[in-house]
Design a protein around this motif. Sequence first.
Motif, PDB file in Angstrom:
ATOM      1  N   TYR A 197       0.057   5.835  -0.793  1.00 21.34           N
ATOM      2  CA  TYR A 197      -0.862   6.846  -1.288  1.00 21.34           C
ATOM      3  C   TYR A 197      -0.769   6.919  -2.807  1.00 21.34           C
ATOM      4  O   TYR A 197       0.330   6.814  -3.385  1.00 21.34           O
ATOM      5  CB  TYR A 197      -0.517   8.216  -0.718  1.00 21.34           C
ATOM      6  CG  TYR A 197      -0.991   8.449   0.695  1.00 21.34           C
ATOM      7  CD1 TYR A 197      -2.341   8.566   0.984  1.00 21.34           C
ATOM      8  CD2 TYR A 197      -0.065   8.572   1.741  1.00 21.34           C
ATOM      9  CE1 TYR A 197      -2.778   8.801   2.276  1.00 21.34           C
ATOM     10  CE2 TYR A 197      -0.493   8.808   3.040  1.00 21.34           C
ATOM     11  CZ  TYR A 197      -1.844   8.917   3.305  1.00 21.34           C
ATOM     12  OH  TYR A 197      -2.267   9.136   4.585  1.00 21.34           O
ATOM     13  N   CYS A 198      -1.893   7.109  -3.448  1.00 15.25           N
ATOM     14  CA  CYS A 198      -1.890   7.284  -4.893  1.00 15.25           C
ATOM     15  C   CYS A 198      -1.275   8.640  -5.248  1.00 15.25           C
ATOM     16  O   CYS A 198      -1.514   9.634  -4.561  1.00 15.25           O
ATOM     17  CB  CYS A 198      -3.313   7.191  -5.449  1.00 15.25           C
ATOM     18  SG  CYS A 198      -4.024   5.537  -5.311  1.00 15.25           S
ATOM     19  N   ASP A 253      -1.021  18.830   7.083  1.00 18.64           N
ATOM     20  CA  ASP A 253      -1.071  17.371   7.190  1.00 18.64           C
ATOM     21  C   ASP A 253      -0.408  16.916   8.511  1.00 18.64           C
ATOM     22  O   ASP A 253       0.768  17.192   8.729  1.00 18.64           O
ATOM     23  CB  ASP A 253      -0.354  16.734   6.014  1.00 18.64           C
ATOM     24  CG  ASP A 253      -0.579  15.250   5.925  1.00 18.64           C
ATOM     25  OD1 ASP A 253      -1.214  14.683   6.851  1.00 18.64           O
ATOM     26  OD2 ASP A 253      -0.115  14.639   4.959  1.00 18.64           O
ATOM     27  N   TRP A 291      -8.304  13.352  -7.647  1.00 19.39           N
ATOM     28  CA  TRP A 291      -8.303  13.729  -6.234  1.00 19.39           C
ATOM     29  C   TRP A 291      -9.592  14.447  -5.844  1.00 19.39           C
ATOM     30  O   TRP A 291      -9.864  14.617  -4.662  1.00 19.39           O
ATOM     31  CB  TRP A 291      -7.091  14.599  -5.921  1.00 19.39           C
ATOM     32  CG  TRP A 291      -5.843  13.787  -5.691  1.00 19.39           C
ATOM     33  CD1 TRP A 291      -5.723  12.431  -5.733  1.00 19.39           C
ATOM     34  CD2 TRP A 291      -4.547  14.300  -5.368  1.00 19.39           C
ATOM     35  NE1 TRP A 291      -4.429  12.056  -5.461  1.00 19.39           N
ATOM     36  CE2 TRP A 291      -3.685  13.181  -5.232  1.00 19.39           C
ATOM     37  CE3 TRP A 291      -4.023  15.576  -5.185  1.00 19.39           C
ATOM     38  CZ2 TRP A 291      -2.329  13.322  -4.911  1.00 19.39           C
ATOM     39  CZ3 TRP A 291      -2.683  15.717  -4.878  1.00 19.39           C
ATOM     40  CH2 TRP A 291      -1.843  14.603  -4.737  1.00 19.39           C
ATOM     41  N   TRP A 302       0.811  -1.203   0.000  1.00 18.12           N
ATOM     42  CA  TRP A 302       0.000   0.000   0.000  1.00 18.12           C
ATOM     43  C   TRP A 302       0.848   1.259   0.000  1.00 18.12           C
ATOM     44  O   TRP A 302       1.899   1.326   0.655  1.00 18.12           O
ATOM     45  CB  TRP A 302      -0.919   0.019   1.234  1.00 18.12           C
ATOM     46  CG  TRP A 302      -1.795   1.238   1.267  1.00 18.12           C
ATOM     47  CD1 TRP A 302      -3.023   1.374   0.689  1.00 18.12           C
ATOM     48  CD2 TRP A 302      -1.512   2.482   1.897  1.00 18.12           C
ATOM     49  NE1 TRP A 302      -3.524   2.639   0.922  1.00 18.12           N
ATOM     50  CE2 TRP A 302      -2.619   3.336   1.655  1.00 18.12           C
ATOM     51  CE3 TRP A 302      -0.428   2.967   2.637  1.00 18.12           C
ATOM     52  CZ2 TRP A 302      -2.670   4.643   2.130  1.00 18.12           C
ATOM     53  CZ3 TRP A 302      -0.472   4.277   3.107  1.00 18.12           C
ATOM     54  CH2 TRP A 302      -1.585   5.093   2.857  1.00 18.12           C
ATOM     55  N   SER A 326     -12.813   5.705   4.657  1.00 22.71           N
ATOM     56  CA  SER A 326     -11.610   6.362   4.145  1.00 22.71           C
ATOM     57  C   SER A 326     -11.280   5.733   2.807  1.00 22.71           C
ATOM     58  O   SER A 326     -10.980   4.547   2.733  1.00 22.71           O
ATOM     59  CB  SER A 326     -10.438   6.199   5.123  1.00 22.71           C
ATOM     60  OG  SER A 326      -9.256   6.762   4.591  1.00 22.71           O
ATOM     61  N   GLU A 376      -8.784   5.840   0.509  1.00 16.49           N
ATOM     62  CA  GLU A 376      -7.496   5.161   0.368  1.00 16.49           C
ATOM     63  C   GLU A 376      -7.059   4.465   1.655  1.00 16.49           C
ATOM     64  O   GLU A 376      -6.122   3.666   1.645  1.00 16.49           O
ATOM     65  CB  GLU A 376      -6.423   6.155  -0.071  1.00 16.49           C
ATOM     66  CG  GLU A 376      -6.613   6.657  -1.496  1.00 16.49           C
ATOM     67  CD  GLU A 376      -5.428   7.463  -1.982  1.00 16.49           C
ATOM     68  OE1 GLU A 376      -4.285   6.978  -1.851  1.00 16.49           O
ATOM     69  OE2 GLU A 376      -5.635   8.586  -2.477  1.00 16.49           O
ATOM     70  N   SER A 402      -4.320  -1.096   3.602  1.00 10.87           N
ATOM     71  CA  SER A 402      -4.037   0.275   4.027  1.00 10.87           C
ATOM     72  C   SER A 402      -3.909   0.342   5.538  1.00 10.87           C
ATOM     73  O   SER A 402      -4.332  -0.573   6.258  1.00 10.87           O
ATOM     74  CB  SER A 402      -5.169   1.192   3.571  1.00 10.87           C
ATOM     75  OG  SER A 402      -6.380   0.857   4.254  1.00 10.87           O
ATOM     76  N   GLY A 456      -5.789   5.946   4.357  1.00 13.59           N
ATOM     77  CA  GLY A 456      -4.645   6.576   4.994  1.00 13.59           C
ATOM     78  C   GLY A 456      -4.952   7.864   5.719  1.00 13.59           C
ATOM     79  O   GLY A 456      -4.021   8.573   6.122  1.00 13.59           O
ATOM     80  N   THR A 457      -6.235   8.192   5.918  1.00 13.17           N
ATOM     81  CA  THR A 457      -6.594   9.451   6.556  1.00 13.17           C
ATOM     82  C   THR A 457      -6.279   9.388   8.044  1.00 13.17           C
ATOM     83  O   THR A 457      -6.878   8.596   8.782  1.00 13.17           O
ATOM     84  CB  THR A 457      -8.087   9.763   6.348  1.00 13.17           C
ATOM     85  OG1 THR A 457      -8.385   9.707   4.951  1.00 13.17           O
ATOM     86  CG2 THR A 457      -8.436  11.139   6.894  1.00 13.17           C
TER      87      THR A 457
END
Length: 396
Positions: A19-20, A396, A182, A17, A132, A134, A163, A136-137
């Motif tokens: 992030y894209c 972030d 996105w 896994w 979520s 992806e 993930s 990963g939040t």
Amino acid sequence: MTDFDPRAPLAAAPDPWAYCPQPSLRDGPPYHMTDMIAAEPSVARRILDRFADPHGPAGQLAGAVGQAASAGEPIVVTGCGTSEHAAMGIVEILTDAIRAAGMHGGVGSVMAAQALELALDPPSRGLVIGVSHEGGTGATNRAIAAAGAAGARTAMITASGGSPGGQLAEITVETVEVDHSWCHTVGYVSPMVVATAGGAHLSGRSVAADDVASLLSAGTRDEAGAEAIAAGLADARTLLVVASGADRAAARELVIKVEEASWLPSAMRDLETFLHGHLPSTDGATGLVLILADRDARTDRLLRARQALAGARVLELRTAAILAADLDDELEPSLTPLGRLLVYEAPDLPAPVAALLGTATPLQLLTERLARARGTNPDPIRRDDPRYAEAAAAAD
């Protein structure tokens, strides 16, 4: 033009896994967002087919919901951004399924919570469902971890079980296919389709994948109507979106989509709230979109919507609607001078499913056409600009 096939499965998350990456930048439409809107009917069909087995992940999630509802324990759905709005829609879908299953004592047990607030005050029992796209939040994953540590059962709806979020939860439901843009559209629809599958297992009411796919497809067709509304809103100073009932999740989603994709400052107001103090800030430079598709208590909602639109007409707001087709003749055209996108009725689907999925593609289509009208690329959500990328990194 691209060779994108909207019927073909979208790629899964990277394995291992990650992030894209930022979507590739296209000079003009069709954007990746354009492709994703076109893909959603087939994505939804595949999700419903994948989770038709009551012993599969959606059935397991339905079982956990049923256990919590039967015990009168809290069922909290959480997420951030678009996933938070999907979580709000999931609350409507699960509440309706619990009621249909005859678990009336559990109807009021389902609620949405913002991820940070939930992480700071997690429940010690019941079920917490994270959303979520992806997986990963950070805030959502923190909420799931806190709820599990406090004693609640946990579940995650995400594209990837590999993930971070998918690894945290007791039950993980993988939607598999990852949004190419996105400015997430698939990321909004997919978890609500999962909830639709789970709600069917819980209530015993079948949901036909063809009905869901047809509803999503119908919402993509009025391109001319979306373009006319977008043209009228393109140079507005601000946009307000008003809604009631299950449509409130869609209204919040339209706001974030418009701000991400077209950079037009926007805000959501509950239908009744709009009329209690907000009118003095509006004038002819204000855009207004009413969303009204929820068929529950529709007569009362329609009456108040008509009154709100009448007030907007006096002030010459730039008004449009995303409206149930059966209501088209109930609102005089002068109340929505920019036009309306019609949501076709789906009587064989549960009311919140019909409203939430029926409005999903029209609000996305309107957003994409508004981005075109304002000359913005919706896909990178402005992070192709170094200042906005730096701002996102700082937050972030």
